[in-house]
Design a protein around this motif. Structure first.
Motif, PDB file in Angstrom:
ATOM      1  N   HIS A  15       1.019  -1.240   0.103  1.00 47.14           N
ATOM      2  CA  HIS A  15       0.041  -0.058   0.021  1.00 47.14           C
ATOM      3  C   HIS A  15       0.698   1.195   0.194  1.00 47.14           C
ATOM      4  O   HIS A  15       0.206   2.320  -0.264  1.00 47.14           O
ATOM      5  CB  HIS A  15      -0.976  -0.079   1.107  1.00 47.14           C
ATOM      6  CG  HIS A  15      -2.221  -0.969   1.022  1.00 47.14           C
ATOM      7  ND1 HIS A  15      -2.876  -0.884  -0.213  1.00 47.14           N
ATOM      8  CD2 HIS A  15      -2.654  -1.728   1.511  1.00 47.14           C
ATOM      9  CE1 HIS A  15      -4.009  -1.631   0.002  1.00 47.14           C
ATOM     10  NE2 HIS A  15      -3.692  -2.315   1.105  1.00 47.14           N
TER      11      HIS A  15
ATOM     12  N   PRO B 155      -0.435   6.585   0.657  1.00 47.01           N
ATOM     13  CA  PRO B 155      -1.566   7.375   0.783  1.00 47.01           C
ATOM     14  C   PRO B 155      -2.005   8.666   0.732  1.00 47.01           C
ATOM     15  O   PRO B 155      -1.200   9.095   1.836  1.00 47.01           O
ATOM     16  CB  PRO B 155      -2.394   6.258   1.645  1.00 47.01           C
ATOM     17  CG  PRO B 155      -1.593   5.074   1.787  1.00 47.01           C
ATOM     18  CD  PRO B 155      -0.091   5.642   1.727  1.00 47.01           C
ATOM     19  N   SER B 156      -2.818   9.194  -0.130  1.00 44.87           N
ATOM     20  CA  SER B 156      -2.741  10.769  -0.106  1.00 44.87           C
ATOM     21  C   SER B 156      -3.513  11.152   1.441  1.00 44.87           C
ATOM     22  O   SER B 156      -3.159  12.238   1.758  1.00 44.87           O
ATOM     23  CB  SER B 156      -3.666  11.228  -1.203  1.00 44.87           C
ATOM     24  OG  SER B 156      -3.041  10.947  -2.283  1.00 44.87           O
ATOM     25  N   ASP B 157      -4.275  10.211   1.972  1.00 46.48           N
ATOM     26  CA  ASP B 157      -5.062  10.644   3.243  1.00 46.48           C
ATOM     27  C   ASP B 157      -3.921  10.445   4.416  1.00 46.48           C
ATOM     28  O   ASP B 157      -4.472  11.069   5.673  1.00 46.48           O
ATOM     29  CB  ASP B 157      -6.163  10.092   3.270  1.00 46.48           C
ATOM     30  CG  ASP B 157      -6.045   8.334   3.599  1.00 46.48           C
ATOM     31  OD1 ASP B 157      -5.016   7.945   3.593  1.00 46.48           O
ATOM     32  OD2 ASP B 157      -7.053   7.606   3.695  1.00 46.48           O
TER      33      ASP B 157
ATOM     34  N   THR C 138      -0.321  12.780  -8.015  1.00 46.22           N
ATOM     35  CA  THR C 138      -1.196  12.163  -7.446  1.00 46.22           C
ATOM     36  C   THR C 138      -1.810  11.017  -8.366  1.00 46.22           C
ATOM     37  O   THR C 138      -2.180  11.336  -9.647  1.00 46.22           O
ATOM     38  CB  THR C 138      -2.462  12.870  -7.059  1.00 46.22           C
ATOM     39  OG1 THR C 138      -1.854  13.862  -6.158  1.00 46.22           O
ATOM     40  CG2 THR C 138      -3.322  12.156  -6.317  1.00 46.22           C
TER      41      THR C 138
ATOM     42  N   GLY D  47      -4.500   8.116  -8.495  1.00 43.95           N
ATOM     43  CA  GLY D  47      -5.625   7.546  -7.814  1.00 43.95           C
ATOM     44  C   GLY D  47      -5.645   8.030  -6.514  1.00 43.95           C
ATOM     45  O   GLY D  47      -5.821   9.252  -6.242  1.00 43.95           O
ATOM     46  N   GLU D  48      -5.455   7.077  -5.269  1.00 42.21           N
ATOM     47  CA  GLU D  48      -5.622   7.511  -4.000  1.00 42.21           C
ATOM     48  C   GLU D  48      -4.164   7.688  -3.431  1.00 42.21           C
ATOM     49  O   GLU D  48      -3.979   7.601  -2.286  1.00 42.21           O
ATOM     50  CB  GLU D  48      -6.613   6.467  -3.087  1.00 42.21           C
ATOM     51  CG  GLU D  48      -7.985   6.546  -3.540  1.00 42.21           C
ATOM     52  CD  GLU D  48      -8.546   5.475  -2.704  1.00 42.21           C
ATOM     53  OE1 GLU D  48      -8.249   4.696  -2.149  1.00 42.21           O
ATOM     54  OE2 GLU D  48      -9.991   5.493  -2.924  1.00 42.21           O
TER      55      GLU D  48
ATOM     56  N   SER E 190      -0.248   9.365  -3.416  1.00 36.90           N
ATOM     57  CA  SER E 190       0.512  10.613  -3.930  1.00 36.90           C
ATOM     58  C   SER E 190       2.097  10.091  -3.891  1.00 36.90           C
ATOM     59  O   SER E 190       2.378   9.368  -3.216  1.00 36.90           O
ATOM     60  CB  SER E 190       0.373  11.729  -2.600  1.00 36.90           C
ATOM     61  OG  SER E 190      -0.736  12.252  -2.448  1.00 36.90           O
TER      62      SER E 190
END
Length: 473
Positions: A6, A31-33, A54, A56-57, A59
């Motif tokens: 991931h 993950p961007s979050d 970026t 998808g989700e 970065s």
């Protein structure tokens, strides 16, 4: 994807070397979050990351930094990653290619798939590498087209005029597929330590786009689907194999327009260059003038060793003869694209001679060694005579399983037919040191060592172990 896949990083990319030290870029795919990754710490600075893309989700973050010649590495989070920064004297380089397979690569058992990567990591622990050269097919993206109605049967069936919404959906689908494949490679447990400590330089080949790109019928590659596929593959290649975006192209590649993504790097006593044999490829062309101008601009310093990375072997057997025979057999004509990929194809004969002349010109300054992959076998070749000898070292299949030994023996027989595209410069395919067969059907990688001013190469074979060293000077 497995949980470990991931996120990935840090992954080092070699930018250059000068009297102030080694210039590097490190990317992290997060993950961007979860926010940005930590700073990179060197002896002099703390470097904050910059988000460069970026997907998808996820970065993609990049740290650009320099390590002084005697500086031993960098800090990232709680970890310290050692890096070889003194490139002036003894030097060690690893070369790999063909990191995957056409079908089912994402479903393979990790330890089996990455066995040779694990051995390469052991070699690095024993005697650290300063550079990792990757010679093509770093991912196998062939199945990324599956699962979308526009590309499911491409290139055999081409949708003539898809609407804009469908093409946008295809682009999202392909970006997700390429991201998944890059993450599966860059986050593999057997590779992460290497990627964090050994700066890499890469050139792409067809599977980084799709099988046979540029040798396929032009009705397919020039179609709407083909153009979207190439655009996505190119963006992902820049991001994940160079830590770069379009804005970085003038600083990193031959051609500031980006039509050709060939590159050159100069180190003390060493020039490394890699022509891009895919971006401008057509069925009757390997490179256009942007690529050729880059190659023809290379002027190595007197006495320097030149390493050329050619994603398909520059020196090889008379594949044009095999191409002629297969063209007469209907059941074998589907192999035409594979043979047209080669320098030795009838379609590329004049360009092959042009490249050989350029290599001979570089040989006037000092020794030249060609590194290549693509064929899923280990072999070597020479182009004479002795006073202008060119070595070629083929290491192909860091994770791609080897073809049958019968295939290797048949290719060895074909290699017994002499080839001399340039008068007075015969090409011969030779056995590896300590072996009798010209081609070895085992997974493999290559290590190159400079001790003093002298270079030698060793193949690391899955079952046979290490070869005896081959002197290159």
């Amino acid at each position: 994807m497995k949980d470990a896949e991931h996120q990935a990083g840090p992954i080092l990319h070699f930018r250059g070397q000068d009297h102030d030290g080694v210039r590097l870029a490190a990317i992290n795919i997060w993950p961007s979050d979860v926010g940005p990754p930590p700073t990179v710490r060197t002896a002099q600075n703390e470097i904050a990351p910059c988000r460069i893309a970026t997907v998808g989700e996820m970065s993609v973050w990049r740290h650009d930094f320099r390590l002084a010649q005697r500086e031993g590495g960098y800090g990232f989070g709680a970890q310290f990653h050692p890096v070889v920064t003194d490139l002036t004297d003894d030097l060690r380089i690893a070369f790999v290619s063909c990191n995957g397979e056409e079908h089912g690569d994402l479903d393979r058992d990790g330890p089996e798939r990455n066995l040779m990567w694990s051995r390469l990591a052991d070699e690095h622990a024993r005697a650290p590498f300063a550079l990792l050269l990757q010679g093509g097919d770093q991912i196998y993206a062939d199945e990324a087209t599956h699962g979308h109605p526009l590309s499911n049967e491409w290139p055999d069936r081409v949708v003539a005029d898809p609407d804009a919404a469908a093409l946008a959906g295809l682009e999202d689908h392909l970006r997700a597929g390429f991201l998944q494949r890059y993450l599966s490679v860059l986050a593999a447990p057997d590779c992460t330590g290497l990627f964090a400590s050994v700066p890499t330089l890469s050139i792409w080949d067809d599977h980084d786009i799709c099988d046979g790109w540029g040798s396929l019928p032009e009705a397919a590659t020039d179609s709407h689907v083909g153009r979207v596929l190439f655009r996505v593959a190119r963006q992902m290649y820049l991001l994940f194999q160079h830590g770069a975006t379009e804005a970085d192209i003038p600083d990193l590649f031959f051609d500031p327009s980006g039509r050709n993504l060939g590159w050159r790097r100069d180190l003390p006593g060493l020039t490394i260059f890699a022509p891009d044999l895919r971006s401008e490829r057509r069925r009757r062309r390997v490179m256009d003038e942007a690529g050729w101008q880059g190659v023809e601009s290379i002027r190595p310093e007197a006495g320097a060793h030149t390493l050329m990375v050619s994603s398909v072997p520059l020196l090889g057997p008379r594949l044009s003869l095999l191409e002629s025979v297969m063209g007469l057999i209907p059941r074998m004509q589907h192999y035409e694209d594979d043979l047209r990929d080669q320098w030795q194809s009838h379609a590329h004969r004049e360009e092959w001679r042009r490249m050989l002349r350029q290599v001979l010109r570089m040989r006037e300054a000092g020794p030249v060694t060609v590194l290549s992959g693509e064929i899923h076998l280990a072999t070597r070749a020479e182009m004479g005579p002795q006073d202008s000898l060119i070595h070629q070292l083929v290491a192909s299949g860091i994770s791609h399983r080897a073809p049958p030994s019968l295939y290797a023996r048949a290719l060895g027989w074909l290699a017994g037919l002499a080839e001399a595209p340039l008068s007075g410069h015969p090409i011969s395919v030779r056995p590896l040191p300590g072996h009798r067969q010209r081609y070895i059907a085992e997974r493999n990688f290559l290590t190159l060592d400079r001790r003093g001013r002298r270079w030698q190469a060793v193949w690391h074979l899955e079952h046979s172990g290490q070869t005896q060293p081959l002197p290159l000077d």
